[in-house]
Design a protein around this motif. Structure first.
Motif, PDB file in Angstrom:
ATOM      1  N   LEU A   1      -9.973  -3.331  -8.576  1.00  0.00           N
ATOM      2  CA  LEU A   1      -8.777  -2.590  -8.161  1.00  0.00           C
ATOM      3  C   LEU A   1      -9.153  -1.458  -7.215  1.00  0.00           C
ATOM      4  CD1 LEU A   1      -6.820  -2.283 -11.536  1.00  0.00           C
ATOM      5  CD2 LEU A   1      -6.303  -3.792  -9.624  1.00  0.00           C
ATOM      6  N   PRO A   2      -8.367  -1.246  -6.159  1.00  0.00           N
ATOM      7  CA  PRO A   2      -8.602  -0.088  -5.270  1.00  0.00           C
ATOM      8  C   PRO A   2      -8.021   1.175  -5.890  1.00  0.00           C
ATOM      9  CG  PRO A   2      -6.763  -1.382  -4.445  1.00  0.00           C
ATOM     10  CD  PRO A   2      -7.277  -2.110  -5.659  1.00  0.00           C
ATOM     11  N   TRP A   3      -8.796   1.813  -6.759  1.00  0.00           N
ATOM     12  CA  TRP A   3      -8.264   2.923  -7.535  1.00  0.00           C
ATOM     13  C   TRP A   3      -7.820   4.082  -6.655  1.00  0.00           C
ATOM     14  CZ3 TRP A   3      -6.775   2.259 -12.272  1.00  0.00           C
ATOM     15  CH2 TRP A   3      -7.374   1.265 -13.048  1.00  0.00           C
ATOM     16  N   ALA A   4      -8.532   4.345  -5.574  1.00  0.00           N
ATOM     17  CA  ALA A   4      -8.138   5.445  -4.695  1.00  0.00           C
ATOM     18  C   ALA A   4      -6.755   5.210  -4.103  1.00  0.00           C
ATOM     19  CB  ALA A   4      -9.173   5.613  -3.580  1.00  0.00           C
ATOM     20  N   SER A   5      -6.527   4.009  -3.575  1.00  0.00           N
ATOM     21  CA  SER A   5      -5.215   3.686  -2.997  1.00  0.00           C
ATOM     22  C   SER A   5      -4.135   3.604  -4.072  1.00  0.00           C
ATOM     23  CB  SER A   5      -5.289   2.369  -2.226  1.00  0.00           C
ATOM     24  OG  SER A   5      -6.206   2.451  -1.157  1.00  0.00           O
ATOM     25  N   LEU A   6      -4.507   3.117  -5.251  1.00  0.00           N
ATOM     26  CA  LEU A   6      -3.529   2.993  -6.333  1.00  0.00           C
ATOM     27  C   LEU A   6      -3.064   4.361  -6.810  1.00  0.00           C
ATOM     28  CD1 LEU A   6      -2.093   0.903  -8.118  1.00  0.00           C
ATOM     29  CD2 LEU A   6      -3.979   1.098  -9.739  1.00  0.00           C
ATOM     30  N   ILE A   7      -3.999   5.281  -7.009  1.00  0.00           N
ATOM     31  CA  ILE A   7      -3.634   6.631  -7.438  1.00  0.00           C
ATOM     32  C   ILE A   7      -2.816   7.329  -6.365  1.00  0.00           C
ATOM     33  CG2 ILE A   7      -4.576   8.909  -7.993  1.00  0.00           C
ATOM     34  CD1 ILE A   7      -6.941   7.471  -9.308  1.00  0.00           C
TER      35      ILE A   7
END
Length: 254
Positions: free
Chosen positions: A25-31
């Motif tokens: 998961l792209p956590w930076a983009s998701l957050i």
């Protein structure tokens, strides 16, 4: 014994599958997307209601009357701002989806190239703490104090210069306005609107950081791919030269 081994292997397989899914998961983009949607929702919802409360305050305490016909007055401008809020909500929703999709595709491409790299828990905590400090220092506040002030609508362009629509701090109308529920609710709505705008700004900064990092990774990936292509081409040429020489030697012996 075999059943226990099968259960342990299945549990291990499920654990690895979950770790792989979570890690992809792209956590930076998701957050950033979640923060952006929360900020935009807060800004648009509270801003719309705050503008409605502003209309009530102008009519009740500043005695401003809506101009007849299609004259461009402060009430018409407030209506236009409401429509702009609708457009901002729709535009940022689509923009957030596009940025999140870009994060998924970029993260997948980067992981396929560099593989699954791991860092220590201490490094992760330190990075998260520094990012939090960066966001905290990004926000600035200011405080202005004064006495015997007057709220003059002519200074804000809400009325024409010839009209005098103002409320001063020492007047009875000012105290009534300060004690009214309309002003209290509208003030807090504007504060929430400002908080939503700040959250949206922080989300866009977060997106900018993620996009800059992804751009750097993809640029390095392009260079690595070019290097691999050149290396493969040189190896193929060496193989062809070696094959040609082997054939020439074989022909010479025969």
């Amino acid at each position: 014994m075999e059943e226990n081994m099968d259960e342990s292997q299945s549990q291990k397989g499920c654990k690895e599958c979950c770790e792989r899914c979570v890690g992809s998961l792209p956590w930076a983009s998701l957050i950033a997307t979640i923060l952006l949607y929360m900020g935009v929702a807060l800004f648009c919802g509270c801003g719309h209601e705050a503008l409605s409360g502003t209309v009530t305050i102008l009519q009740n305490y500043f005695e401003v009357i809506r101009a007849p016909g299609e004259t461009l007055d402060v009430f018409t401008i407030i209506d236009i701002l409401k429509y702009i809020i609708y457009g901002l909500a729709a535009g940022f929703f689509v923009f957030g989806v596009l940025l999140l999709v870009e994060g998924f595709f970029t993260t997948g491409a980067i992981r396929d190239l560099y593989g699954e790299f791991k860092i220590s828990a201490c490094g992760r905590c330190l990075t998260a703490f520094l990012m939090f400090l960066a966001y905290l220092f990004f926000l600035n506040t200011s405080l202005v104090e004064g006495a015997n002030l007057c709220l003059d609508l002519r200074q804000f362009g809400a009325v024409t210069i010839s009209e005098e629509r103002k409320v001063c701090t020492g007047s009875e109308k000012f105290f009534k306005m300060c004690e009214s529920n309309e002003l209290d609710l509208t003030f807090h709505l504007f504060v929430c609107t400002l908080a939503g705008a700040g959250a949206a700004v922080i989300a866009m900064v977060h997106f900018l950081m993620a996009l800059a990092a992804n751009w750097g990774y993809l640029k390095d990936a392009s260079r690595i791919q070019k290097y691999e292509d050149i290396k493969s081409k040189e190896e193929q040429e060496l193989h062809d030269i070696h094959s040609t020489r082997s054939k020439e030697r074989l022909n010479a012996y025969t």
